[in-house]
Design an enzyme around this catalytic site. Structure first.
Site, PDB file in Angstrom:
ATOM      1  CG  HIS A 408      -2.254   0.674   0.957  1.00 55.19           C
ATOM      2  ND1 HIS A 408      -2.445   1.597  -0.053  1.00 55.19           N
ATOM      3  CD2 HIS A 408      -3.459   0.563   1.574  1.00 55.19           C
ATOM      4  CE1 HIS A 408      -3.687   2.021  -0.036  1.00 55.19           C
ATOM      5  NE2 HIS A 408      -4.334   1.406   0.928  1.00 55.19           N
ATOM      6  CG  ASP A 412      -3.278   4.346  -3.805  1.00 58.14           C
ATOM      7  OD1 ASP A 412      -2.722   4.184  -2.698  1.00 58.14           O
ATOM      8  OD2 ASP A 412      -3.133   5.353  -4.508  1.00 58.14           O
TER       9      ASP A 412
END
Length: 436
Positions: A408, A412
């Site tokens: 992350h 995304d």
């Protein structure tokens, strides 16, 4: 008689050194051409070093557990003929060797005298001391560095990694040292982890082997490095199961290879990576490296229970036949312990088949410095709603879960979720009449 220098061979573009794990030959033993002389280990695989000539082993230059650089001479073999690559005569090397040793000694003396590292109870090599001196690292800082070398010693990589992240490290105050009157030299035992003691006397305590220690280290580092996030999606692979059942026997007869589900899934992943290049990247500090080639890592379990990840290079350029051959070749060589160091290098994305052991889905750990890994769950027959022009009804379908772990920090949810959804779409739209 000629003297041949046996050197540590090049083992892959990113492999610069190896650890000697076992000498298969002793001084005085006769060696045939291409016969294995010693066993070595890199970060990924174990392998043997064969002799390029036939002769007698007359000198061993490194011991077991020594780390050797690629291209370094590790042994001398005496040959009968004169065609072998002759090792330079020792006398001719002597002035150069003496000069190098003298220079090293002077450098070591300078490092020790200018920076007072002699008061430490820990052992630091002259190279580490020189680097510490040049970077202005105090004795207290040097002693605070966690060493990964033998007996916990700080090696070159440890101190260079410390320097890279030095600004983020808590400041270690230098402690004033009062020099005591030197008596007889005190020998300090190397710092090793205490062996656990069985409380009830019936437990067995076993030390991890070398590969398990490396796996443990890499897994912990990955969890500490990447912000792991998972996306899960269920896939209907009924058409794939039917198609494979229809063609697998003819495929094996024609190609001499078994057609498993793995190359089918790997083909879909390679296609999806081409469409979503944002998943085919790696991270180096604060920089993103967009990888040109799509090299798929394929996690494989070894007979001893350890794990290894051989890599299919340029996977997007292979058709299904080529993919099946690559998967089978790497899988068979992994089980037989015949992988070369280069077989595990250069991966840009990894696939692991947790369904082999009956798992429905999982949360795999990213193979650094990659940013994603896909776990393939077990294929199961399940009741499902089937939509038709005449209406919906319940039927038996072959389904599985795809579990996608991604980093992350740079990926995304939109990208991570879209990528695994594309893999699912490619699998569900499989042409049951496809020719192979």
């Amino acid at each position: 008689m000629a003297r041949f220098e046996l050197k540590l061979p090049k083992m892959g573009e990113s492999v610069a050194e190896a650890t000697i794990t076992n000498w298969l030959k002793n001084v005085g033993d006769t060696i045939e051409m291409d016969e294995a002389v010693l066993e070595i280990a890199t970060d990924k695989v174990d392998s043997e070093v064969p002799s390029e000539v036939a002769g007698t082993l007359v000198e061993i230059l490194f011991n077991v557990d020594d780390v050797v650089q690629v291209g370094q001479t590790i042994a001398i073999i005496e040959t009968e003929g004169g065609n072998a690559e002759v090792a330079p005569v020792a006398k001719a090397e002597a002035p150069i060797a003496v000069a190098e040793v003298a220079q090293t000694v002077e450098s070591a003396k300078e490092a020790v005298t200018s920076a007072d590292f002699s008061n430490s109870e820990k052992f630091f090599s002259p190279l580490v001391k020189n680097i510490a001196k040049e970077e202005g690292i105090s004795l207290a800082e040097l002693e605070s560095i966690n060493g990964t070398g033998k007996d916990g010693r700080v090696n070159k990589e440890d101190i260079l990694n410390y320097i890279k992240t030095r600004g983020n490290q808590p400041v270690v105050a230098a402690t004033p040292v009062v020099e005591a009157v030197k008596a007889a030299p005190v020998t300090t035992a190397p710092s090793t982890q205490a062996v656990p003691v069985s409380v009830n006397g019936g437990d067995e305590i076993v030390e991890m082997d070398r590969m398990r220690k490396l796996i443990s280290k890499y897994m912990v580092e990955s969890v500490q490095t990447s912000a792991h996030v998972q996306s899960f999606i269920e896939v209907d692979v009924t058409n794939i199961v039917k198609w494979r059942d229809k063609v697998k026997n003819a495929f094996e007869k024609r190609e001499g290879e078994k057609l498993t589900f793995t190359p089918i899934f790997m083909e879909a992943v390679a296609k999806a990576l081409k469409e979503f290049p944002g998943m085919n990247i790696s991270v180096d500090g604060e920089f993103i490296i967009k990888r040109k080639n799509i090299n798929l890592g394929m996690a494989a379990a070894l007979p001893n229970g350890n794990l290894i990840v051989p890599v299919i290079k340029n996977a997007d350029q292979l058709n299904l036949v080529g993919m099946a051959k690559a998967v089978n070749d790497l899988g068979n060589r992994a089980k037989a312990g015949k992988l070369k160091p280069d077989d595990t290098q250069g991966g840009t994305y990894t696939v692991t088949n947790v369904g082999t052991f009956g798992s429905v889905f999982g949360t795999p750990i990213i193979n650094q410095p990659q940013v994603g890994i896909l776990a393939l769950g077990a294929i199961r027959k399940v009741p499902a709603v089937i939509e038709t022009p005449e209406g919906d009804f319940i039927g038996i379908r072959q389904k599985m879960f795809l579990s996608h772990s991604y980093d992350h920090r740079v990926v995304d949810g939109a990208l991570g979720g879209s990528f695994v959804k594309r893999v699912a779409d490619l699998l569900e739209s499989w042409d049951i009449n496809r020719e192979i």
